[in-house]
Design a protein around this motif. Structure first.
Motif, mmCIF file in Angstrom:
data_model
loop_
_atom_site.group_PDB
_atom_site.id
_atom_site.type_symbol
_atom_site.label_atom_id
_atom_site.label_comp_id
_atom_site.label_asym_id
_atom_site.label_seq_id
_atom_site.Cartn_x
_atom_site.Cartn_y
_atom_site.Cartn_z
ATOM 1 N N THR B 49 -4.406 -0.536 8.784
ATOM 2 C CA THR B 49 -4.277 -1.053 7.415
ATOM 3 C C THR B 49 -5.135 -0.284 6.425
ATOM 4 N N ARG B 51 -7.314 -1.215 2.864
ATOM 5 C CA ARG B 51 -7.811 -2.321 2.052
ATOM 6 C C ARG B 51 -8.227 -1.807 0.683
ATOM 7 N N LYS B 65 -9.241 -7.162 -2.437
ATOM 8 C CA LYS B 65 -8.150 -7.659 -3.280
ATOM 9 C C LYS B 65 -6.795 -7.536 -2.620
ATOM 10 N N ALA B 66 -6.683 -6.602 -1.701
ATOM 11 C CA ALA B 66 -5.380 -6.418 -1.061
ATOM 12 C C ALA B 66 -5.552 -5.758 0.294
ATOM 13 N N LEU B 68 -3.122 -3.607 2.766
ATOM 14 C CA LEU B 68 -1.827 -2.934 2.844
ATOM 15 C C LEU B 68 -1.506 -2.780 4.335
ATOM 16 N N TRP B 100 1.929 4.185 -2.274
ATOM 17 C CA TRP B 100 1.906 2.794 -2.706
ATOM 18 C C TRP B 100 1.711 2.695 -4.211
ATOM 19 N N HIS B 102 0.757 -0.199 -7.328
ATOM 20 C CA HIS B 102 0.236 -1.531 -7.615
ATOM 21 C C HIS B 102 1.284 -2.294 -8.402
ATOM 22 N N ASP B 105 0.166 -8.405 -8.162
ATOM 23 C CA ASP B 105 -1.070 -8.632 -7.426
ATOM 24 C C ASP B 105 -1.154 -7.835 -6.142
ATOM 25 N N ASP B 106 -0.093 -7.183 -5.815
ATOM 26 C CA ASP B 106 -0.044 -6.528 -4.519
ATOM 27 C C ASP B 106 0.332 -5.060 -4.633
ATOM 28 N N TYR B 107 0.330 -4.429 -3.504
ATOM 29 C CA TYR B 107 0.716 -3.034 -3.453
ATOM 30 C C TYR B 107 2.007 -2.910 -2.674
ATOM 31 N N GLU B 108 2.903 -2.116 -3.201
ATOM 32 C CA GLU B 108 4.203 -1.962 -2.565
ATOM 33 C C GLU B 108 4.362 -0.516 -2.127
#
Lengths: 159, 372
Positions: B49, B51, B65-66, B68, B100, B102, B105-108
């Motif tokens: 992952t 972070r 905060k996220a 991935l 990725w 932002h 609120d998330d990362y795609e």
């Protein structure tokens, strides 16, 4: 058995007597005894050679004398002797040694693994690979290799 | 400002926990950490992952905060933000590079770059964000063009290294690419116009180069000096002529300036040069070391010039000294050190112990020696 083995006729040596230890041979950082040569050797001696049903001790791939340890400095160096000069499984043996120590020693230890000087045709290349932690990490993510290593290590966990 | 006369301390601000395996790299998000914009840091790990951590404006502490996850199927080895901070690229042992964005609120994950035959080890964006470079164990360096709509097109596959390529890094100002490898060399790649990239220089042992794997390289702020670190236990400083680099006319050759040896006794995995000129190193002995250049290149009582007492030369060979050594910075190997570019003297470090640490370089009140 078809002889595709690198070394079809290894010399098998007698096992050394085992010293019974008063302390349990587990990873226990709170046991006051410093980690010594004997303890490291006990972790490694029963590792099975990747090719033969013999232990690294029986094949004299590792001996107690070839282990250098300094508990104060948290340092270990293991020198191993492949059975044959062109042994392509030297890297696997080295990997087994590294993995076993990684699993058995406190994480503070720095471990160097090397082939005994003069005993392997591509000594420098094997040593470099064995001591490149990124290469080791990537290799251990390969299920096939991990299985091979685990098979070699299995006999060394029995107390 | 002279770093020679001050004394410093590296103060541990926070330990960031959360990763379930060793942390390989950290990267500060550009344009954060000043003017009221909270500092943001990305980290990547053997737990597959990535972070993203953000500093809270009120408490000053970093929160995760996220995370991935569920994209890379093996270790994520390094991460790099695009210069605008809009995209984050991650390189993995699964042979892919993920990009990725932002979103809310998330990362795609908006793109996956495939092509390398095996483990991808490093990624770097060029200064304008128009190019991305990757490298890996397959000995190759790939250059990708960044197209609209988060599309990436491979424009070149560079062969030349004879072994595993550990890191790629674009020059801070020019579209010149640098790579360092398990083959002990550093290679410089430039374009001949029209996507024709080739190796214009190799810094090998014979050029006062390293004698074992080169793990990382980092440029100073002006881009006329580069620091490299190696398994051979040394840091090397290289220099090139700034004007020649900037003219873009042919290749500006890099020369060895200085070797820092005797300071490290285990492999040095990371080196990073701050905007202020402080070089940080992270090594396999769990320590972080900081180095700075001596004075302004003035040399007094140079022993090679007999009888000259107070003669000063503009030295071609600046000297570097150890500013401080932080022993046991982590409980295990330090894999990455990165200065924040925000001018806040924050340093992030990543370790095999699964943590990231945030440090602040504090200047201690010291005697000010009179200028020479």
């Amino acid at each position: 058995m078809v002889s595709n083995l690198i070394n079809a006729n290894p010399v098998v040596y007698e096992k050394k007597d085992r010293r019974t230890r008063s302390a349990v041979n587990d990873v226990d950082e709170y046991v006051g005894e410093p980690i010594d040569q004997q303890e490291i050797f006990d972790h490694l001696r029963d590792i099975k050679d990747p090719e033969h049903p013999y232990s690294l001790e029986e094949l004299k791939v590792i001996t107690e004398d070839a282990i250098e340890v300094d508990d104060n400095q948290s340092y270990v160096r293991v020198t191993f002797t492949p059975t044959v000069e062109h042994c392509s499984l030297a890297a696997v043996i080295g990997l087994c040694l590294r993995v076993k120590l990684m699993r058995c020693l406190p994480s503070r230890f720095k471990v160097d693994i090397r082939v005994a000087p003069g005993t392997h045709a591509t000594e420098a290349a094997v040593n470099k690979q064995l001591n490149d932690k990124e290469r080791v990490a990537a290799a251990l993510e390969s299920p096939n290799l991990l299985n091979m290593v685990d098979e070699c290590l299995a006999p060394s966990y029995a107390s | 400002m002279s770093l020679v006369d001050e004394s410093f301390e590296l103060k541990e601000l926070q330990v960031l926990e959360g990763h379930a395996d060793r942390v390989w790299s950290v990267a500060w998000k550009p344009a954060t950490g000043f003017d009221g914009v909270p500092a943001v840091l990305a980290s990547c790990s053997g737990d597959k992952t990535v972070r993203v951590w953000e500093q809270s404006p009120s408490s000053g502490s970093f929160q995760c905060k996220a995370v991935l996850e569920e994209t890379h199927t093996r270790t994520v080895r390094s991460c790099a933000w695009s210069p605008s901070g809009k995209l984050l690229a991650t390189a993995s042992f699964d042979a892919t590079t993920a990009v990725w964005e932002h979103v809310g609120d998330d990362y795609e994950c908006v793109s996956t770059l495939e092509g390398h035959e095996n483990e991808v080890k490093s990624i770097s964006w060029n200064a304008s964000g128009s190019l991305l470079a990757t490298c890996g164990r397959d000995k190759s360096v790939w250059i990708w063009e960044v197209l609209p709509g988060n599309e990436f097109e491979c424009v070149s596959v560079l062969q030349g290294h004879t072994q595993d390529v550990k890191m790629v890094q674009w020059h801070p100002n020019m579209d010149i690419l640098f790579s360092c490898s398990y083959d002990n060399t550093i290679k410089v790649w430039a374009e001949d116009g029209d996507d024709d990239w080739h190796c214009v220089q190799t810094l090998a042992e014979a050029n006062n180069g390293h004698t074992s794997t080169v793990w990382a390289l980092s440029f100073n702020a002006t881009g006329d000096k580069m620091a490299t670190c190696s398994d051979d236990l040394t840091l090397k400083i290289w220099g090139s002529d700034l004007l020649t680099i900037q003219s873009g006319n042919g290749s500006a050759p890099w020369k060895h300036i200085c070797t820092l040896s005797g300071y490290h006794d285990r492999t040095i995995f990371s080196v990073h040069w701050s905007r202020e000129g402080i070089i940080a190193s992270g090594a396999a002995d769990d320590a972080i070391r900081l180095f700075a250049e001596d004075g302004d290149g003035l040399v007094l009582n140079n022993p090679s010039h007999n009888g000259c007492d107070l003669e000063f030369f503009v030295v071609d060979e600046p000297k570097y000294h150890l500013l401080l050594k932080k022993d046991k910075a982590h409980d295990m190997d330090v894999n990455s050190v990165q200065w924040s570019s925000a001018g806040n003297r924050l340093l992030a470090s990543a370790s095999d112990d699964g943590t990231i640490k945030i440090w602040e370089l504090i200047s201690l009140a010291g005697d000010q020696k009179p200028p020479l």
